[in-house]
Design an enzyme around this catalytic site. Structure first.
Site, PDB file in Angstrom:
ATOM      1  N   ASP A 141     -23.689  -3.332  25.474  1.00 36.39           N
ATOM      2  CA  ASP A 141     -22.992  -2.784  26.642  1.00 36.39           C
ATOM      3  C   ASP A 141     -24.031  -2.395  27.701  1.00 36.39           C
ATOM      4  OD1 ASP A 141     -23.991  -0.262  25.997  1.00 36.39           O
ATOM      5  OD2 ASP A 141     -22.025   0.641  25.593  1.00 36.39           O
ATOM      6  N   CYS A 151     -25.315  -0.661  21.570  1.00 32.29           N
ATOM      7  CA  CYS A 151     -24.711   0.175  22.613  1.00 32.29           C
ATOM      8  C   CYS A 151     -25.557   1.438  22.719  1.00 32.29           C
ATOM      9  CB  CYS A 151     -23.226   0.437  22.341  1.00 32.29           C
ATOM     10  SG  CYS A 151     -22.842   1.452  20.904  1.00 32.29           S
ATOM     11  N   THR A 200     -25.277   4.482  21.180  1.00 31.11           N
ATOM     12  CA  THR A 200     -25.555   5.047  19.858  1.00 31.11           C
ATOM     13  C   THR A 200     -25.573   3.991  18.758  1.00 31.11           C
ATOM     14  OG1 THR A 200     -23.200   5.372  19.498  1.00 31.11           O
ATOM     15  CG2 THR A 200     -24.433   7.247  20.421  1.00 31.11           C
ATOM     16  N   HIS A 223     -28.009  -5.391  -0.260  1.00 30.79           N
ATOM     17  CA  HIS A 223     -26.868  -4.924  -1.060  1.00 30.79           C
ATOM     18  C   HIS A 223     -25.515  -5.220  -0.425  1.00 30.79           C
ATOM     19  CE1 HIS A 223     -29.297  -1.687  -3.494  1.00 30.79           C
ATOM     20  NE2 HIS A 223     -29.862  -2.885  -3.509  1.00 30.79           N
ATOM     21  N   HIS A 260     -23.807  -6.767  -6.449  1.00 31.03           N
ATOM     22  CA  HIS A 260     -23.553  -6.480  -5.030  1.00 31.03           C
ATOM     23  C   HIS A 260     -22.484  -7.413  -4.458  1.00 31.03           C
ATOM     24  CE1 HIS A 260     -26.810  -3.703  -5.243  1.00 31.03           C
ATOM     25  NE2 HIS A 260     -27.644  -4.659  -5.632  1.00 31.03           N
TER      26      HIS A 260
HETATM   27  C1  RB5 Z   1     -21.372   4.405  26.655  1.00 30.21           C
HETATM   28  O1  RB5 Z   1     -21.562   5.490  27.487  1.00 30.21           O
HETATM   29  C2  RB5 Z   1     -21.423   4.831  25.215  1.00 30.21           C
HETATM   30  O2  RB5 Z   1     -20.279   5.530  24.881  1.00 30.21           O
HETATM   31  C3  RB5 Z   1     -21.595   3.609  24.316  1.00 30.21           C
HETATM   32  O3  RB5 Z   1     -22.734   2.924  24.678  1.00 30.21           O
HETATM   33  C4  RB5 Z   1     -21.747   3.888  22.833  1.00 30.21           C
HETATM   34  O4  RB5 Z   1     -22.728   4.844  22.602  1.00 30.21           O
HETATM   35  C5  RB5 Z   1     -20.516   4.144  22.106  1.00 30.21           C
HETATM   36  O5  RB5 Z   1     -20.474   4.347  20.886  1.00 30.21           O
END
Ligand code: RB5
Length: 147
Positions: free
Chosen positions: A8, A65, A67, A98, A133
């Site tokens: 993203d 993304c 996180t 695994h 596994h």
């Molecule tokens: C975008 O701001 C953020 O929410 C996205 O990149 C991600 O971290 C979502 O899980």
């Protein structure tokens, strides 16, 4: 081996860094975007990466993304995808050995570039161990089939 990589808006630079690293390592790479830092929706990119893997247009996928959490949840909604969100190399390696993970996710706002490269390289160098596994991986897909 071909790797598809998508992200993203929060991970445009990280995707460029990882794609360049993969090419240095000799992998064929398809970057599917987003190429823009304008706000976008991570499920769209997670689905696109996952569908490339499911349709065998790529062997493995990497989805990034902020996180790694949201995009990994989205990837796992595609039947046959075993996506993992890893912030360190040990889990990345074991997720191949695994869990036979086929999409690696991480957060561009969580890990630095060098740690991300290490996560990616441990993941790609590991091999699924099968045996007990495989039974467990089959059980995961049985859950999917029961829905
Ligand atoms: C975008 O701001 C953020 O929410 C996205 O990149 C991600 O971290 C979502 O899980």
């Amino acid at each position: 081996m071909k790797i598809v990589i998508g992200n993203d808006h929060s991970a445009v630079h990280m995707r460029e860094v990882i794609a360049a690293y993969l090419r240095e390592l000799g992998y064929e790479v398809e970057e599917i975007g987003t190429f823009s830092t304008e706000s976008s929706h991570y499920p769209e990119w997670g689905e696109k990466v996952s569908m490339k893997v499911i349709n065998k247009e790529a062997d493995l996928g990497i989805a990034i993304c902020g996180t790694g959490v949201g995009i990994s949840i989205a990837c796992n909604k595609v039947k046959g995808i075993r996506a993992v969100c890893c912030s360190e190399p040990y889990s990345a390696k074991l997720s191949r050995q695994h869990n036979n993970s086929n999409v690696l996710c991480f957060g561009a706002r969580v890990v630095g570039e060098e740690l991300a490269k290490m996560i990616v390289s441990e993941w790609l160098n590991a091999e699924f161990q099968g045996g007990r596994h495989q039974i467990r991986v089959d059980m995961i897909h049985d859950i999917e089939a029961r829905q």
